[in-house]
Design an enzyme around this catalytic site. Sequence first.
Site, PDB file in Angstrom:
ATOM      1  CD  GLU A 172      44.045 -17.338  43.447  1.00 31.96           C
ATOM      2  OE1 GLU A 172      43.793 -18.614  43.909  1.00 31.96           O
ATOM      3  OE2 GLU A 172      44.803 -16.662  43.932  1.00 31.96           O
ATOM      4  CE  LYS A 224      38.892  -1.878  30.685  1.00 30.92           C
ATOM      5  NZ  LYS A 224      38.792  -0.619  30.713  1.00 30.92           N
ATOM      6  N   GLY A 240      49.446 -12.888  49.509  1.00 35.02           N
ATOM      7  CA  GLY A 240      49.999 -11.512  49.791  1.00 35.02           C
ATOM      8  C   GLY A 240      51.552 -11.809  49.789  1.00 35.02           C
ATOM      9  CB  CYS A 279      48.797 -18.026  49.124  1.00 36.70           C
ATOM     10  SG  CYS A 279      50.769 -17.975  48.792  1.00 36.70           S
TER      11      CYS A 279
END
Length: 517
Positions: free
Chosen positions: A174, A373, A57, A84
């Site tokens: 990621e 998506k 974040g 993080c």
Amino acid sequence: MKKDFILILDFGSQYSHMIARRIRDIGVYTLLYHYNETSIYHVISKKKPKGLILSGGPFSIYEKGSPLISKNIFQLNIPIFGICYGMQLISFLFGGEIKKSKHKEYGKSDLIIDHPNNSLFYGIPDKSIVWMSHFDEVKNIPKEFKVIGHTSSCDIAAFSHINKDIYAVQFHPEVKNTEYGIYMLKNFVFHICKCSSNWKLNNFVKNTIDDIKKRVDKKKVVLGFSGGVDSFVTAYIIHQAIGDSLNCIFVDTGLLLKNEKKKISSLCEKMHFTIKIIDAKNRFLSKLTGIVDPEIKRKVIGKEFLYIFQKESKKIKDVEFFAQGTIYSDVIESSVFSKTSISCSIKSHHNVGGLPTALMKLKLIEPLKELFKDEVRKIGEKLGLPKEILYRHPFPGPGLGIRIIGEINEKKISILKEAEAILLQELKNYDIYYSVNQAFIVLLPVKTVGIKGDKRTYEYAAILRVTNTEDFMTATFSHLSYDFLEKVSNRITNEVDGINRIAYDITSKPPSTIEWE
Ligand code: XMP
């Protein structure tokens, strides 16, 4: 049967969606929740995920108002992985110390693993490339933790609890640039959380078709069909389940791209289902006349769609369901996120996030609601949908209405349609349509002086907007060749009556948005 899943608490990182998608890619279902979801502790204890990930974040932990969660979650005995900001948060909650890094660190670093036997690092070499993006770091780890990895500029790049399943890394596993990131996620998901691999898109299609068949039975379904990939896949799946009990309604708002109606009809024909096209051009135009404010435009357009869907569904006997192509990012955007995220309060997306209240009498069917998506595209590919449907650039519900800045009229719509058609042709001629993610023209309410064939002109200025993006939440302008830019500009200014100047939009999102209104 309840499936194993990983719950990701989102603290606002641009990569949070990516964590969810990477884990689904390795076969485990994920859910993404806003960190501030009401009673998140109870949600987690009730839903019983096999593991919890605290995302990154943009915050500093000691900053006033920085996002925090209750330390209770560590008592649930669910394995936890902080990434993080998630790492700094774990450290903070256990009494560790955070500091500003000497240098803000963005980009590649070499991770040196100090504990190769740590479960998070199974099968990963002692030295590998990781992707950093931070300005704070952990200075002192809490008592019960040990450092398991460092880089040359970050002494505590990874740590873990000495006897609990709590792990944390300063870098981003990621992100594809982290060489062994996917191994770390696999280690967490399979070795540490002991998830079984359960997320397979093939099963998804079959199960969804079966569910829809059972649920709809002999009743009818109305689908708000937009012609985008989500609505094509939705229509295709529902059609497979219930055949012609599906009624697809496509609204011609008059704010569509040139030839769109024809193109959509022939694509639907190819996919063996029919759509009913409602010509509402005059209605939309008359309601929009005189409106300049973008938010009011969006609301007027949204209201008109609603009116038409309502009217059309009343005409169908035994209609009991309303279907839409909502996908998981829409769900995230329109749930708790909408209360806190800036992007949602910036524009009201009229076709996102559930059935409009006035249609509530119908039950909702959203078969793609769990999918990202790229998963929708994978399914579409498996179902045999052509590339031109699967990789179409998105086109917003309000259409050209939000690409004509200021007041809309017929003349401006026809100018913009011609300009957009030229852009589309050239993107295809130059073979770059599929390497950019969204491209369009914006018509400004500004006229400029020009010269065409020795004659003075006084015509509109227009903007070329071409962007690259993974998830449309952030985007960069596309780095196109001068040759392409020149070609598009020459063709539009020469061939379109009404435009005599083109500028290229070189802003990113943020601070801009993709559409201008
Ligand atoms: P912005 O302009 O917010 O757009 O950066 C992000 C993406 O959303 C699309 N967009 C919409 N899509 N209804 C839609 O279906 C809407 O009201 C709407 N507004 C923007 C935009 O084209 C881009 O892909």
